[in-house]
Design an enzyme around this catalytic site. Structure first.
Site, PDB file in Angstrom:
ATOM      1  N   HIS A 492      -0.819  -6.211   5.882  1.00 59.34           N
ATOM      2  CA  HIS A 492      -0.623  -5.781   4.479  1.00 59.34           C
ATOM      3  C   HIS A 492      -1.451  -5.054   3.853  1.00 59.34           C
ATOM      4  O   HIS A 492      -1.787  -4.295   3.490  1.00 59.34           O
ATOM      5  CB  HIS A 492      -0.415  -6.621   3.705  1.00 59.34           C
ATOM      6  CG  HIS A 492       1.047  -5.923   2.971  1.00 59.34           C
ATOM      7  ND1 HIS A 492       1.416  -4.279   2.836  1.00 59.34           N
ATOM      8  CD2 HIS A 492       2.022  -6.821   1.976  1.00 59.34           C
ATOM      9  CE1 HIS A 492       1.930  -3.868   1.889  1.00 59.34           C
ATOM     10  NE2 HIS A 492       2.964  -5.680   1.344  1.00 59.34           N
ATOM     11  N   ASP A 496       1.711  -0.648   5.260  1.00 60.99           N
ATOM     12  CA  ASP A 496       2.685  -0.280   4.076  1.00 60.99           C
ATOM     13  C   ASP A 496       3.830  -0.604   4.336  1.00 60.99           C
ATOM     14  O   ASP A 496       4.121  -0.877   5.509  1.00 60.99           O
ATOM     15  CB  ASP A 496       2.303   0.534   2.553  1.00 60.99           C
ATOM     16  CG  ASP A 496       1.075   0.907   2.552  1.00 60.99           C
ATOM     17  OD1 ASP A 496       0.034   0.049   2.176  1.00 60.99           O
ATOM     18  OD2 ASP A 496      -0.124   1.813   2.254  1.00 60.99           O
TER      19      ASP A 496
END
Length: 519
Positions: A492, A496
Site C-alpha cells: 500500500h 493504491d
C-alpha cells in the site's frame, strides 16, 4: 582410472532406491554433473548426476532394480585414463573384500546430499568424543536447503574429535570429525602413533583414500527391521505390528507391497498384541523441540521481514471461469498430443496476469528507498509447494512468450522444482508472483508479498456455484457456473486501491472473455 557410481541416500530414513531409467548406455561419454540415471524412493524422484567427466563403462543394475544406498550401480572411466599402468592393472583386479581397511584415523566430511547442495548444517551430534562407534551407526544429523538426514559412520572405531559444533553450517567435503580405526584408536592417537588418514566422503560419489589406495565404497546400512516412513505410517494407522510382516525387499526390508498384502489378509489388524498397541492419544501429546530446516528457516526469516516492512492490503475478486473450463476440456487432448505435456489452468491465469501487468506496470514495480523502479520485463514467479518447503521458480521475460511458451515454461520449472534440478538463477529475481492456495481446497488465501516485489496474486479453488445471470434485456436467470476466487496482495506504500482494482478488473475480463488462440 575407474570411478564407481553409487546409489545415493536421498533423505532421512531412505535406505534404498529404485533405478527407473538409465539416461546413458555403456560406451556413452558423460560430462561431469550431467544426468546419468533416474531413481525413485519413498519420498522423492530424482535425476542423479555423474560425479566426473568420462565414459560409462559398465551398468551393474538394470532399470527397475531396487538397491540399497551406497551400492555400486555403475562404473565410469575417466577421460584420458584408457591406458592403465601394469601395476594399476594388477591392483584393479583385487576383489574389494580383500582391500585393506582404511587406517586410523578416518576423516568424516560433510556429505553432499543432492545436486546444487553446497553446504549443510550440523543440527545434532548423536555421539560424543570418546564414544565407540560401529560402522553404519548414525553419527550426526544434518540439515540442508532440501533435505534433513542422519549421517552414518563409515567405519568401526572411536569418535576421537569433533571439529564442527552443533548449529554450524559448513561447505560440503569439510572435515567435521575424526574416528579412530579401532576401540583403542584414541589411545594410539594419544601415544603419537603415525597413521595414514583416509578421507571418507558420504556424498553420492566414490570414496578416495590418500597415497594411491584404491577407491572403496561405503557398505550399505545393516538391516534389521527396515521399513520406509510410508510403511510405518500405514502400520500405525492400522495398528499393525511390523514384526508380524514378512519383508521381501533387500535384506528382508518391508516394502509398501508387503504391508498392503498383509492388510489384505483376514483379521490382519487383530494380530497385534494388546500390549503393543499405540499408547492413548493423551499420552502421545508431549512437548518436542525440532530444529528448523535450512529452507524453513530462510522462509520464516523472509516472511517475517515482509510483514514487518510492507503495509499489506488485499482485495478479492470472483472470476467466472466457465469459458476457460470449456475451452480446456475441448482442447486438452489435442494440446497434449501437439506439445507433449498436459494443458492445465495455470497458463491461462499466467497469461491473464501478464496482460494486466503490461497495462498497469505499477504492480510490476519495486519500491527502492524513495524511488520506484519500473522493471523492463515481467519475470513471473510461480510458487511450487514441496514436501520439504516452498520454492518460487521464475519464468524470465514472460511478457515475450506466447501461450504455448508460457505453458511449457510452467510445466518445465514445476517438474524440475519437485525433482531438485532447478538452476540457482531460476529461483530468484521475480517481479510478480502467483501462488496457488486453492490447490488444497481453499476458497482463497491472503498471501504475503515476496520482497522486493510490490504485489502477489493468490489463486483460489475452482468450483461450481449457482450464479445470477442478466441478459441484454435485464432478465435474470440462475445458472451453474465454474467460478474461482483470486486475492491480490499489494504494497500500500506503492499501490493504491484504485490501481489494484483496475488491475484485477482487467485480469477478470481477460479470463471471462478469453479470445486468444492457445496453439
Amino acid at each position: 582410472m575407474p570411478t564407481d557410481v553409487i546409489m545415493p541416500q536421498m533423505g532421512e530414513s531412505i535406505f534404498e532406491g529404485t533405478i527407473t531409467k538409465w539416461l546413458k548406455k555403456p560406451g556413452d561419454p558423460v560430462e561431469k554433473d550431467e544426468p546419468l540415471f533416474e531413481i525413485s524412493t519413498d519420498k522423492v524422484d530424482a535425476e542423479i548426476p555423474s560425479p566426473i567427466a568420462g565414459t560409462l563403462s559398465e551398468i551393474k543394475f538394470p532399470e527397475g532394480a531396487t538397491v540399497q544406498v551406497n551400492t555400486v550401480v555403475a562404473v565410469l572411466t575417466d577421460n584420458g585414463s584408457s591406458v592403465v599402468a601394469p601395476d594399476a592393472q594388477k591392483e584393479s583386479f583385487v576383489p574389494k573384500a580383500q582391500l585393506a581397511a582404511p587406517q586410523a584415523p578416518t576423516e568424516i566430511v560433510m556429505p553432499q546430499m543432492g545436486e546444487s547442495i553446497f553446504e549443510g548444517t550440523i543440527t545434532k551430534w548423536l555421539k560424543k568424543v570418546g564414544d565407540a562407534v560401529q560402522k553404519d551407526e548414525p553419527l550426526f544429523e544434518i540439515s540442508t536447503d532440501k533435505v534433513d538426514a542422519e549421517i552414518p559412520s563409515p567405519v568401526d572405531g572411536v569418535l576421537t574429535e569433533i571439529k564442527v559444533a552443533e548449529g554450524s553450517t559448513v561447505q560440503v567435503n569439510t572435515v567435521v570429525a575424526m574416528i579412530g580405526g579401532s576401540t583403542s584408536g584414541a589411545g594410539d592417537r594419544a601415544s603419537g602413533a603415525k597413521t595414514t588418514p583416509a578421507t571418507v566422503n558420504l556424498a553420492p560419489q566414490q570414496v578416495v583414500a590418500e597415497q594411491g589406495v584404491p577407491k572403496a565404497q561405503l557398505a550399505p546400512p545393516q538391516v534389521a527391521l527396515r521399513s520406509s516412513p510410508l510403511v510405518r505410517r500405514i502400520a500405525k494407522e492400522n495398528n499393525i505390528d511390523l514384526a508380524q510382516v514378512s519383508g521381501t525387499g533387500s535384506n528382508g526390508r518391508i516394502t509398501k507391497e508387503d504391508i498392503l498384502q498383509y492388510l489384505s489378509q483376514p483379521n490382519a489388524a487383530k494380530s497385534v498384541p494388546q500390549a503393543r498397541l499405540a499408547p492413548p492419544q493423551v499420552a502421545a501429546l508431549r512437548d518436542e523441540v525440532v530444529p528448523l530446516t535450512k529452507m524453513r528457516a530462510i522462509i520464516a526469516q523472509r516472511m517475517a521481514e515482509s510483514k514487518r516492512t510492507i503495509p499489506h492490503a488485499h482485495t478479492v475478486y470472483k472470476v467466472d471461469m466457465t469459458r476457460i473450463v470449456k475451452l480446456r476440456e475441448r482442447e486438452r487432448a489435442g494440446f497434449e498430443q501437439r506439445h507433449g505435456f498436459k494443458l492445465t489452468y495455470m497458463p491461462f491465469i499466467a497469461a491473464a496476469t501478464i496482460n494486466a501487468l503490461r497495462k498497469f506496470p505499477i504492480l510490476n514495480a519495486s519500491l527502492i528507498e524513495n524511488a520506484i523502479r519500473y522493471h523492463s520485463n515481467i519475470h513471473l514467479g510461480i510458487a511450487v509447494a514441496l514436501e520439504w518447503g516452498l520454492i518460487v521458480p521464475v519464468i524470465r521475460a514472460s511478457d515475450g512468450r506466447d501461450f504455448v511458451g508460457i505453458a511449457r515454461a510452467i510445466n518445465d520449472l514445476a517438474g524440475r522444482a519437485r525433482s531438485k534440478r532447478l538452476l540457482p538463477d531460476e529461483v530468484g529475481g521475480s517481479t510478480f508472483t502467483l501462488t496457488n492456495s486453492g490447490a488444497f481446497g481453499g476458497e482463497y488465501g491472503l498471501p504475503i508479498i515476496n520482497q522486493p516485489e510490490s504485489a502477489i496474486l493468490a489463486i483460489g479453488g475452482l468450483r461450481k456455484e449457482p450464479v445470477v445471470l442478466t441478459d441484454a434485456e435485464g432478465n435474470d436467470t440462475i445458472a451453474i457456473r465454474s467460478v474461482q476466487y483470486f486475492c491480490l496482495g499489494f504494497d500500500h506504500r506503492l499501490i493504491d486501491g484504485a490501481d489494484s482494482g483496475k488491475f484485477m478488473t482487467e485480469f477478470k475480463a481477460t479470463l471471462e472473455n478469453w479470445n486468444t488462440a492457445i496453439g
